[in-house]
Design a protein around this motif. Structure first.
Motif, PDB file in Angstrom:
ATOM      1  N   THR A 633      51.058  82.620  90.484  1.00 37.69           N
ATOM      2  CA  THR A 633      50.734  81.468  89.626  1.00 37.69           C
ATOM      3  C   THR A 633      49.230  81.378  89.383  1.00 37.69           C
ATOM      4  N   SER A 634      48.434  81.710  90.389  1.00 37.16           N
ATOM      5  CA  SER A 634      46.984  81.670  90.218  1.00 37.16           C
ATOM      6  C   SER A 634      46.529  82.727  89.223  1.00 37.16           C
ATOM      7  N   ALA A 635      47.100  83.936  89.348  1.00 31.51           N
ATOM      8  CA  ALA A 635      46.742  85.021  88.425  1.00 31.51           C
ATOM      9  C   ALA A 635      47.146  84.674  86.997  1.00 31.51           C
ATOM     10  N   CYS A 636      48.345  84.074  86.855  1.00 27.93           N
ATOM     11  CA  CYS A 636      48.801  83.678  85.509  1.00 27.93           C
ATOM     12  C   CYS A 636      47.856  82.643  84.896  1.00 27.93           C
ATOM     13  N   PHE A 637      47.418  81.694  85.706  1.00 30.44           N
ATOM     14  CA  PHE A 637      46.515  80.679  85.173  1.00 30.44           C
ATOM     15  C   PHE A 637      45.184  81.296  84.746  1.00 30.44           C
ATOM     16  N   LEU A 638      44.631  82.146  85.599  1.00 31.38           N
ATOM     17  CA  LEU A 638      43.345  82.763  85.261  1.00 31.38           C
ATOM     18  C   LEU A 638      43.459  83.630  84.017  1.00 31.38           C
ATOM     19  N   TRP A 639      44.595  84.301  83.861  1.00 35.29           N
ATOM     20  CA  TRP A 639      44.806  85.154  82.687  1.00 35.29           C
ATOM     21  C   TRP A 639      44.918  84.308  81.422  1.00 35.29           C
ATOM     22  N   SER A 640      45.649  83.186  81.513  1.00 37.57           N
ATOM     23  CA  SER A 640      45.854  82.350  80.324  1.00 37.57           C
ATOM     24  C   SER A 640      44.599  81.587  79.912  1.00 37.57           C
ATOM     25  N   SER A 641      43.709  81.321  80.875  1.00 42.16           N
ATOM     26  CA  SER A 641      42.538  80.497  80.571  1.00 42.16           C
ATOM     27  C   SER A 641      41.280  81.315  80.290  1.00 42.16           C
ATOM     28  N   ARG A 642      41.428  82.645  80.298  1.00 43.50           N
ATOM     29  CA  ARG A 642      40.233  83.469  80.162  1.00 43.50           C
ATOM     30  C   ARG A 642      39.578  83.313  78.786  1.00 43.50           C
ATOM     31  N   GLN A 643      40.373  82.959  77.737  1.00 42.96           N
ATOM     32  CA  GLN A 643      39.810  82.811  76.398  1.00 42.96           C
ATOM     33  C   GLN A 643      39.141  81.451  76.216  1.00 42.96           C
ATOM     34  N   ARG A 644      39.789  80.381  76.746  1.00 43.53           N
ATOM     35  CA  ARG A 644      39.261  79.026  76.526  1.00 43.53           C
ATOM     36  C   ARG A 644      38.042  78.747  77.386  1.00 43.53           C
ATOM     37  N   THR A 645      38.106  79.122  78.643  1.00 45.72           N
ATOM     38  CA  THR A 645      36.982  78.852  79.565  1.00 45.72           C
ATOM     39  C   THR A 645      36.662  80.127  80.327  1.00 45.72           C
ATOM     40  N   PRO A 646      35.851  80.997  79.755  1.00 48.00           N
ATOM     41  CA  PRO A 646      35.499  82.254  80.434  1.00 48.00           C
ATOM     42  C   PRO A 646      34.845  81.995  81.788  1.00 48.00           C
ATOM     43  N   LEU A 647      35.187  82.829  82.764  1.00 46.60           N
ATOM     44  CA  LEU A 647      34.644  82.684  84.114  1.00 46.60           C
ATOM     45  C   LEU A 647      33.339  83.447  84.253  1.00 46.60           C
ATOM     46  N   HIS A 648      32.396  82.831  84.958  1.00 52.52           N
ATOM     47  CA  HIS A 648      31.185  83.540  85.317  1.00 52.52           C
ATOM     48  C   HIS A 648      31.508  84.539  86.426  1.00 52.52           C
ATOM     49  N   LEU A 649      30.632  85.509  86.584  1.00 50.80           N
ATOM     50  CA  LEU A 649      30.850  86.550  87.585  1.00 50.80           C
ATOM     51  C   LEU A 649      30.989  85.948  88.980  1.00 50.80           C
ATOM     52  N   ARG A 650      30.154  84.938  89.271  1.00 51.48           N
ATOM     53  CA  ARG A 650      30.207  84.301  90.586  1.00 51.48           C
ATOM     54  C   ARG A 650      31.553  83.642  90.835  1.00 51.48           C
ATOM     55  N   ASP A 651      32.102  82.995  89.797  1.00 50.50           N
ATOM     56  CA  ASP A 651      33.405  82.338  89.942  1.00 50.50           C
ATOM     57  C   ASP A 651      34.521  83.356  90.098  1.00 50.50           C
ATOM     58  N   ARG A 652      34.413  84.475  89.347  1.00 50.00           N
ATOM     59  CA  ARG A 652      35.435  85.515  89.474  1.00 50.00           C
ATOM     60  C   ARG A 652      35.466  86.071  90.893  1.00 50.00           C
ATOM     61  N   ARG A 653      34.276  86.273  91.470  1.00 47.53           N
ATOM     62  CA  ARG A 653      34.209  86.794  92.835  1.00 47.53           C
ATOM     63  C   ARG A 653      34.810  85.804  93.826  1.00 47.53           C
ATOM     64  N   GLN A 654      34.530  84.511  93.607  1.00 40.33           N
ATOM     65  CA  GLN A 654      35.063  83.509  94.540  1.00 40.33           C
ATOM     66  C   GLN A 654      36.578  83.439  94.460  1.00 40.33           C
ATOM     67  N   PHE A 655      37.109  83.427  93.232  1.00 40.17           N
ATOM     68  CA  PHE A 655      38.572  83.357  93.097  1.00 40.17           C
ATOM     69  C   PHE A 655      39.229  84.598  93.678  1.00 40.17           C
ATOM     70  N   PHE A 656      38.610  85.756  93.482  1.00 37.52           N
ATOM     71  CA  PHE A 656      39.167  86.986  94.046  1.00 37.52           C
ATOM     72  C   PHE A 656      39.180  86.908  95.578  1.00 37.52           C
ATOM     73  N   THR A 657      38.078  86.409  96.142  1.00 38.86           N
ATOM     74  CA  THR A 657      38.001  86.274  97.601  1.00 38.86           C
ATOM     75  C   THR A 657      39.057  85.296  98.119  1.00 38.86           C
ATOM     76  N   GLN A 658      39.219  84.163  97.427  1.00 39.70           N
ATOM     77  CA  GLN A 658      40.205  83.170  97.858  1.00 39.70           C
ATOM     78  C   GLN A 658      41.625  83.714  97.749  1.00 39.70           C
ATOM     79  N   MET A 659      41.909  84.471  96.683  1.00 34.25           N
ATOM     80  CA  MET A 659      43.251  85.052  96.532  1.00 34.25           C
ATOM     81  C   MET A 659      43.497  86.110  97.600  1.00 34.25           C
TER      82      MET A 659
END
Length: 933
Positions: A633-659
């Motif tokens: 569900t987390s991956a689906c959300f990040l995939w669907s929201s990548r166009q509306r609210t692009p993630l900064h590199l720092r946020d991508r790293r944090q979400f990857f670490t949390q997952m």
């Protein structure tokens, strides 16, 4: 009143209401000042051996093996030949300390001891050990010290193993019981060469106490039907069989030793205890030796309506059931020590093998001992009550006491012992009724004071909502200021009169709080009563039928929530109704996909209240599956929201670490339980991961982006990691399903706002929690906001009861905390389980905060409605407590009242935590200064 002032006052008021239930229903029943009494006749025994097998169920001891033999051949032989047996009926809470207090002190535990983990004495009390000449104790460090600490003098000797030995991950917990038997044998062996010790042992009125914890520990770790639990019972039987000849030999087979074997509480099939299930309250009692009746053969049907006699193949042996507190006077009578002065037990005559005169004298002593408590209690209440207000217990007046005592004494002198025993039993019964009467003497008075304050506070919050957040026509109130001064003077006079009344009665400090609190509360209600006038004058312009409809729906909804505390399936019904909300309101036609998601989310969540609360077998595959569902569900959300609210590199790293951490935490419970099953203990690496994840779960989200959905996703991932570590089965699926529904709720509320015609609606993807609020866009409350507040309360209750019912102590599985620790520690284990309960709370709270921001409401307006709804529920339970007659029903309603009040207090505190979690820095997001009247 400023927001912070209102918050502090509201929190204080709710804490007072929360504590009031303990002052009204859970004050200590103990009184002091009685003189210890004992029978003057020579006792049958010089010493007594008390063996308590902690956590042993009655059926586990008495049930035969399939081949007809017994796993406890020695105790079975005692039951059938040389002793008397029965079932000892315990009371809630079925925990170790309360059980031992009932056994050894003869009264049912002071509930305030729960605040000390059932380990310390909140109120000093007398016990059989205290009245003995010497008592030697062996066993758990959690039980023995409390009786040594409470004893006068230094005649209670305790020998305990280290607390770290009480490990659920132990290779074999039965070694705890083997240690006890070895130590007892060692004592008698040492006495042969130690003249001082031998002289002490040979004196009369000595007690030997063996506390055997292995059975309880194995039951928690492996369940009562396990091989470990049952083998431990056999080990205890073997240990007793070996110990009794050693004791008899040491004392020269003088026939002056009595033996009592029992348990403090039982255990459920799923390895827990604390509540009132028969498997927890029915414990074995086997008594033999000096002064005890041998087995009595019977041919007629015995007066028990259960089928235990047939199941245990003991219908031919007389069974004598007792209440657990009755064992204390039985032991005192056998060994010749005074009955503990606080005991409420009734001597079970059928266990005694002595002269009728001894039985009558012992029962007479028991009656006088209980009567002394009644007289002290009556005198205490009489001294603290004005004479014209005092109403004595009419069934046991001073003349009635003297009459019964005199009659019993005459009957003993005339050698009419059975009639004398009957008189004494009648006196004990009346004394116990009188003790309860005086113990509950002030309940009605205190209850009325609390209700008056409760209704006043709820009324005040409603008036604040109407005045500050409702769109009403305002009208000037010119005479209000002058009349307010008059009312203020009147309130001061009332407060002075109440204070004087309580001073004269020498009431406790808490009574002043409960009785004086309604005075200022109702004064502020009067000050804000102008809002009620504005409401009445604005009535012609309001949609009255719509208002009435909302009122009826909310009233029915609150009643549904109240019923759900007794029957969790009502939450399933409620979620089914909630799933139809978009269809009934027309939102389905405007947002089909979101409405369909809402419908499916409600239906999925509705399955959890139907799952069994207790007795679930661990299923760690579901925990792993829940981890995968969280990642998906987390991956689906990040995939669907990548166009509306692009993630900064720092946020991508944090979400990857949390997952990645979620994936690790999904595997840790399986690895931990596998290690425990193989009896290799708790792996250190797993323990480090668990505690590190728990410690970082609050702080990691603060590092993420403050964009609404990014912050919520970070909170969800962080809390899910901890929840997985605390899960053992299907409950692990609850957070991802709940979070899915909360995500849909935020989106569909945006559609509902658009349907209401609210202008300036902000896109969810652009909302930033750390941004300043435009005060011009904050709107007033509408009727639909009542529905939003009710949804929030409903989801909070669902989060609370979705995977269990913490009103029942035994709904907790100790296996839930095995990733963190396996050594018994009630406070740490309780804290971890409480955090598991709070995690869904935080998810719902963060969602509610997001909805308040998205729907352009001030951060307090909806919460005030929530307070009103929760206070109405608490008041409902408080009235139910007053109506019930049986203690079981009262206890249930009290626990529900405590839960609702705890939830309200938690929600007020969590509102602050939620602000922190939804802000990038450790500060609340900026908001305009708002004032309440």
């Amino acid at each position: 009143m400023r927001v912070i002032t209102f918050f502090i006052v509201g929190l204080t008021v709710h804490v007072v209401f929360f504590l009031s239930i303990f002052d009204i229903y859970f004050t200590s029943p103990l009184v002091h000042g009685m003189t210890p009494l004992s029978t003057q006749m020579k006792p049958p025994a010089s010493r007594l051996v008390l063996v308590v097998a902690d956590g042993l169920r009655a059926d586990s001891l008495f049930t035969l093996l399939p081949n007809g033999s017994s796993r406890t051949p020695y105790l079975r032989k005692v039951i059938e030949e040389t002793g008397t047996w029965g079932v000892s009926h315990t009371r809630v809470p079925t925990e170790s300390r309360p059980g031992h207090v009932a056994l050894i002190a003869g009264f049912y535990e002071d509930v305030s001891a729960v605040a000390k983990g059932w380990k310390e004495n909140p109120v000093e009390f007398d016990s059989v050990f205290n009245e003995s000449r010497h008592t030697w104790c062996w066993g758990s460090p959690d039980i023995l010290p409390m009786f040594a600490k409470g004893a006068s003098g230094d005649h209670v000797y305790t020998h305990t193993y280290p607390a770290v030995e009480e490990d659920f991950a132990s290779t074999d917990a039965s070694r705890l019981d083997s240690w006890v038997f070895t130590q007892v044998k060692s004592l008698f062996q040492s006495a042969k060469s130690n003249s001082t010790l031998k002289a002490s042992l040979l004196k009369d009125k000595n007690i030997f106490f063996l506390h055997l914890l292995g059975i309880d520990t194995n039951g928690h770790a492996h369940r009562p039907m396990s091989e470990e639990y049952l083998n431990n019972i056999a080990l205890v039987d073997k240990g007793i069989a070996e110990l009794v000849p050693i004791i008899e030999e040491f004392f020269g087979h003088d026939g002056r030793t009595s033996y009592v074997f029992t348990s403090d509480h039982g255990m459920t099939n799923w390895g827990s205890h604390g509540a009132g299930h028969p498997s927890e309250t029915l414990t074995p009692l086997v008594v033999w030796g000096a002064g005890v009746n041998v087995a009595q053969r019977v041919t007629e049907r015995q007066p028990y309506h259960d089928n235990f006699l047939q199941d245990w193949k003991l219908e031919h042996i007389r069974r004598v059931d007792v209440n657990q507190a009755d064992i204390a006077p039985l032991m005192a009578s056998l060994v010749g020590v005074p009955i503990p002065v606080n005991s409420v037990g009734v001597l079970p005559i059928l266990y005694l093998n002595n002269s009728d005169q001894f039985k009558a004298e012992s029962m007479y002593t028991n009656a006088i001992q209980v009567l002394e408590q009644f007289k002290i209690k009556m005198q205490q209440k009489k001294e603290t009550t004005l004479s014209f207000f005092f109403t004595p217990f009419q069934q046991l007046t001073e003349s009635k006491q003297a009459e019964i005592i005199h009659k019993a004494r005459i009957l003993i002198q005339l050698e009419k012992y059975n009639e004398a025993i009957s008189q004494c039993q009648s006196l004990i019964s009346l004394s116990l009724e009188g003790l309860l009467y005086y113990h509950t003497y002030d309940r009605f008075f205190l209850g009325c004071s609390v209700v008056l304050g409760f209704v006043g506070w709820t009324s005040y919050v409603v008036l604040v909502i109407l005045k500050t957040h409702a769109s009403l026509h305002r009208h000037p109130h010119f005479s209000k200021q002058r009349s307010s001064r008059t009312v203020a003077r009147l309130c001061v006079c009332v407060a002075v009169m109440i204070t004087a009344f309580l001073l004269i009665q020498r009431s406790p400090v808490t009574y002043y709080i409960y009785c004086l609190l309604p005075v200022p509360v109702w004064f502020f209600v009067y000050k804000e009563s102008g809002a009620l006038t504005d409401l009445i004058q604005s009535a012609p312009s309001l949609p009255l039928w719509k208002c009435f409809g909302y009122f009826v729906l909310v009233a029915c909804g609150v009643e549904l929530l109240v019923v759900s505390f007794f029957n969790r399936a009502m939450l399933t019904l409620g979620l089914g109704v909630l799933s139809l909300w978009p269809i009934l309101t027309g939102l389905f036609t405007k947002a089909k996909f979101r409405s369909l998601s809402w419908f499916l989310g409600c239906l999925c969540l509705s399955s959890f209240p139907l799952m069994p609360v207790v007795g679930r077998e661990p299923n760690l595959h579901l925990v792993t599956g829940a981890g995968l569902l969280t990642l998906f569900t987390s991956a689906c959300f990040l995939w669907s929201s990548r166009q509306r609210t692009p993630l900064h590199l720092r946020d991508r790293r944090q979400f990857f670490t949390q997952m990645l951490l979620v994936a690790v935490c999904a595997c840790v419970p399986t690895l931990t339980h596998s290690s425990l099953q193989q009896k290799r203990g708790l792996p250190l690496l797993n323990q480090i991961i668990s505690w590190s994840t728990l410690g970082s779960s609050i702080f990691v989200p603060l590092l993420s982006s403050t964009r609404l959905f990014h912050r919520l996703l970070s909170i969800f991932l962080s809390l899910s990691s901890t929840y997985l570590l605390l899960s053992t089965g299907s409950e692990a699926l609850f957070p991802p399903v709940l979070s899915w529904l909360m995500f849909v709720w935020i989106n569909i509320e945006q559609e509902a706002l658009l349907a209401q015609g609210v202008s300036g609606r902000q896109e969810l993807s652009t909302i930033d929690f750390s941004a300043n609020i435009d005060i011009t866009k904050i709107r007033q409350l509408k009727l639909d906001d009542i529905r939003r507040s009710y949804f929030f309360v409903f989801f909070i209750i669902t989060a609370f009861f979705g995977t269990g019912n913490i009103a029942s102590i035994n709904s907790f599985d100790p296996a839930s905390v095995y990733c963190f620790l396996t050594v018994f520690n009630p406070f740490i284990m309780g804290g971890l389980m409480m955090w598991k309960v709070i995690i869904p709370f935080i998810i719902v709270m963060c969602t509610f905060e997001s909805i308040q921001v998205a729907t352009q409401l001030s951060s307090r307006s909806l919460f005030l409605i929530v307070l009103v709804i929760s206070d109405i529920m608490a008041l409902h339970f408080f009235f139910m407590v007053q109506d019930y007659g049986s203690w079981l029903d009262i206890g249930t309603s009290i626990s529900h009242y405590v839960i609702v009040m705890s939830m309200t207090i938690f929600l007020m505190l969590l509102s602050v935590v939620t602000h922190i979690l939804t802000s990038k820095r450790l500060t609340l997001r900026k908001s305009p200064k708002m004032h309440f009247p």
